[in-house]
Scaffold this motif. Structure first.
Motif, PDB file in Angstrom:
ATOM      1  N   ALA A  48      72.647  47.453  20.696  1.00 57.02           N
ATOM      2  CA  ALA A  48      72.918  46.032  20.924  1.00 57.02           C
ATOM      3  C   ALA A  48      71.688  45.260  21.379  1.00 57.02           C
ATOM      4  O   ALA A  48      71.730  44.043  21.543  1.00 57.02           O
ATOM      5  N   SER A  49      70.576  45.942  21.574  1.00 51.99           N
ATOM      6  CA  SER A  49      69.362  45.295  22.067  1.00 51.99           C
ATOM      7  C   SER A  49      68.815  44.301  21.043  1.00 51.99           C
ATOM      8  O   SER A  49      68.922  44.505  19.836  1.00 51.99           O
ATOM      9  N   SER A  50      68.215  43.244  21.574  1.00 52.11           N
ATOM     10  CA  SER A  50      67.623  42.223  20.715  1.00 52.11           C
ATOM     11  C   SER A  50      66.126  42.477  20.542  1.00 52.11           C
ATOM     12  O   SER A  50      65.431  42.847  21.496  1.00 52.11           O
ATOM     13  N   ALA A  51      65.642  42.258  19.336  1.00 53.11           N
ATOM     14  CA  ALA A  51      64.218  42.444  19.051  1.00 53.11           C
ATOM     15  C   ALA A  51      63.373  41.313  19.623  1.00 53.11           C
ATOM     16  O   ALA A  51      62.145  41.429  19.696  1.00 53.11           O
ATOM     17  N   SER A  52      64.015  40.233  20.030  1.00 51.03           N
ATOM     18  CA  SER A  52      63.269  39.073  20.531  1.00 51.03           C
ATOM     19  C   SER A  52      63.213  39.026  22.056  1.00 51.03           C
ATOM     20  O   SER A  52      62.788  38.020  22.624  1.00 51.03           O
ATOM     21  N   ARG A  53      63.654  40.114  22.740  1.00 53.46           N
ATOM     22  CA  ARG A  53      63.618  40.136  24.201  1.00 53.46           C
ATOM     23  C   ARG A  53      62.804  41.317  24.705  1.00 53.46           C
ATOM     24  O   ARG A  53      62.888  42.429  24.172  1.00 53.46           O
ATOM     25  N   LEU A 111      71.656  32.930  30.366  1.00 59.55           N
ATOM     26  CA  LEU A 111      72.712  32.711  29.383  1.00 59.55           C
ATOM     27  C   LEU A 111      72.164  32.147  28.081  1.00 59.55           C
ATOM     28  O   LEU A 111      72.726  32.380  27.004  1.00 59.55           O
ATOM     29  N   ALA A 112      71.056  31.404  28.169  1.00 54.99           N
ATOM     30  CA  ALA A 112      70.425  30.900  26.942  1.00 54.99           C
ATOM     31  C   ALA A 112      69.851  32.044  26.111  1.00 54.99           C
ATOM     32  O   ALA A 112      69.811  31.977  24.881  1.00 54.99           O
ATOM     33  N   MET A 113      69.416  33.109  26.782  1.00 59.36           N
ATOM     34  CA  MET A 113      68.843  34.263  26.081  1.00 59.36           C
ATOM     35  C   MET A 113      69.910  35.226  25.551  1.00 59.36           C
ATOM     36  O   MET A 113      69.621  36.061  24.698  1.00 59.36           O
ATOM     37  N   TYR A 114      71.137  35.135  26.098  1.00 60.65           N
ATOM     38  CA  TYR A 114      72.187  36.075  25.720  1.00 60.65           C
ATOM     39  C   TYR A 114      73.385  35.329  25.118  1.00 60.65           C
ATOM     40  O   TYR A 114      74.420  35.162  25.770  1.00 60.65           O
ATOM     41  N   PRO A 115      73.260  34.894  23.872  1.00 64.53           N
ATOM     42  CA  PRO A 115      74.375  34.177  23.230  1.00 64.53           C
ATOM     43  C   PRO A 115      75.586  35.070  22.981  1.00 64.53           C
ATOM     44  O   PRO A 115      76.662  34.568  22.643  1.00 64.53           O
ATOM     45  N   ILE A 210      61.985  38.465  29.082  1.00 62.53           N
ATOM     46  CA  ILE A 210      61.090  37.578  28.340  1.00 62.53           C
ATOM     47  C   ILE A 210      61.659  37.335  26.951  1.00 62.53           C
ATOM     48  O   ILE A 210      61.953  38.290  26.221  1.00 62.53           O
ATOM     49  N   GLU A 211      61.805  36.076  26.597  1.00 60.21           N
ATOM     50  CA  GLU A 211      62.223  35.726  25.241  1.00 60.21           C
ATOM     51  C   GLU A 211      60.977  35.390  24.423  1.00 60.21           C
ATOM     52  O   GLU A 211      60.147  34.574  24.842  1.00 60.21           O
TER      53      GLU A 211
END
Length: 385
Positions: A48-53, A111-115, A210-211
């Motif tokens: 579930a990890s994001s590549a942009s964080r 919350l902005a980083m985790y939609p 970090i985003e």
């Protein structure tokens, strides 16, 4: 169609023995499926990890904090879109068993980083405006009967004391795999209390999120952030969110390997049981096979009958096991939600279940098939009567 009817009739000629074998295969497939799902869950956070964080923590260990002043310097690193921060809180509700993940976060940027965390706009606004407000996952809210507006008292472990919160929002996951058991509250509230009670622990963050402006800048941004704080009193280690999650998985890798081994052992055991059943069947029907050969049926026909019967029994148990896996998984997700917040059986696991059942049937049928094909007519007919 005639062959299928023949295989089914042969398989259920001894109903009790066949029924017990099917039940045994089904139980093994349920166990195999649940164990494989557990292994998948171990890596759920990684997937579930994001590549942009990116995650920045103390280079020594996650238990050592970082100065809150680092946030402004991280924002100045090229490639960084935004920065958030937080602390693992580790609160307990009433009793030790009532544990769930709880974090002090900077709510707006977090919350902005985790939609993937979805909350009603009205509740979100209420949460952002209330310093003692908290946002909780739907599963934890359902578990304790919490609703918006309720006052909740948590006992701190890492940060001792009785902490009072007001539930201002209940979030739901954008996907079924999203963890809905977490508890978030304002980092400012935690920091204010620390300033009054333990000043030396104030103005510190456990980690930074970090985003990135572009996901392909992860490596260079990580190096730049760590270079910024090199030779400082609190050096940093920055890594992708995926690598950060994998570091926790690697700590328990031995457990994962043990679970995988047990899942395969279960299949091997039921394979032996099924092979014994088919061997008993083949011994009983030796005269029938000899008679078929006398009537002109070739080895291929006899092999098809024996091997097909083994597959019918194994696949019947496999399909039954797959069907039973879903209510078993729902029960685990409901009753053990504090340990397994998400317990979803993946399509790949179902494919593995059916493949395992097929392998059981195929392996169990090898020796009986060979025995039936190679039996001599005279020897087989000698057993008649």
């Amino acid at each position: 169609m005639f062959i299928i009817k023949l295989l089914i009739r042969n398989a259920f000629r001894h109903k009790l023995r066949t029924g017990l074998t099917i039940v045994g295969v089904a139980i093994a497939i349920v166990a195999f499926g649940l164990l494989r799902t557990l292994v998948d869950l171990w890596y759920a956070g990684v997937e579930a990890s994001s590549a942009s964080r990116l995650i920045t923590r103390n280079s020594i260990s996650l238990v050592f904090p970082l100065p809150i002043s680092y946030k402004d310097r991280i924002r100045q690193v090229p490639g960084v879109r935004d920065v958030s921060w937080g602390n693992w809180f580790g609160g307990i509700y009433k009793e030790e068993k009532n544990f769930f993940p709880s974090f002090a976060v900077e709510p707006r940027s977090f919350l902005a980083m985790y939609p993937e965390y979805r909350v009603d706009p009205v509740e979100l606004k209420s949460f952002l405006l209330d310093r003692k407000g908290a946002m909780v996952g739907a599963k934890t809210a359902e578990r304790f009967g919490w609703k918006v507006g309720d006052q909740v008292m948590l006992r701190g472990t890492i940060f001792p004391g009785q902490w009072e919160f007001v539930i201002r929002g209940i979030y739901h996951g954008a996907a079924k795999s999203t963890d809905e058991t977490q508890f978030f509250f304002h980092w400012d509230y935690l920091n204010e209390v620390m300033r009054r009670t333990v000043p030396r622990r104030a103005d510190q963050a456990g980690y930074y999120i970090i985003e990135l402006k572009k996901p392909d800048q992860a490596a260079e941004v990580s190096l730049a952030v760590d270079a910024t704080f090199r030779n400082s009193l609190a050096e940093t280690l920055t890594e992708t969110e995926r690598a950060f999650q994998m570091s926790f998985v690697s700590m328990t890798e031995a457990i994962v390997i043990a679970i995988q081994i047990v899942s395969y052992v279960v299949i091997v055991i039921i394979m032996v049981v099924a092979a014994n059943t088919m061997a008993m069947t083949a011994r009983e029907r030796i005269p029938e096979y000899a008679t078929l050969k006398t009537l002109g049926f070739g080895g291929l026909h006899i092999a098809g009958v024996i091997f097909g019967e083994s597959l019918v029994i194994a696949m019947a148990g496999g399909v039954t096991g797959v069907i039973l896996t879903f209510p078993a998984a729902r029960w685990i997700e409901t009753e053990l939600s504090q340990f397994f917040p998400v317990f979803t059986v993946a399509p790949s696991t179902i494919c593995m279940d059916l493949a395992a059942a097929f392998i059981v049937g195929a392996v169990a049928g090898i020796f009986p098939t060979w025995r039936g094909v190679t039996i001599r007519i005279a020897e087989g007919l000698r057993r008649v009567g």
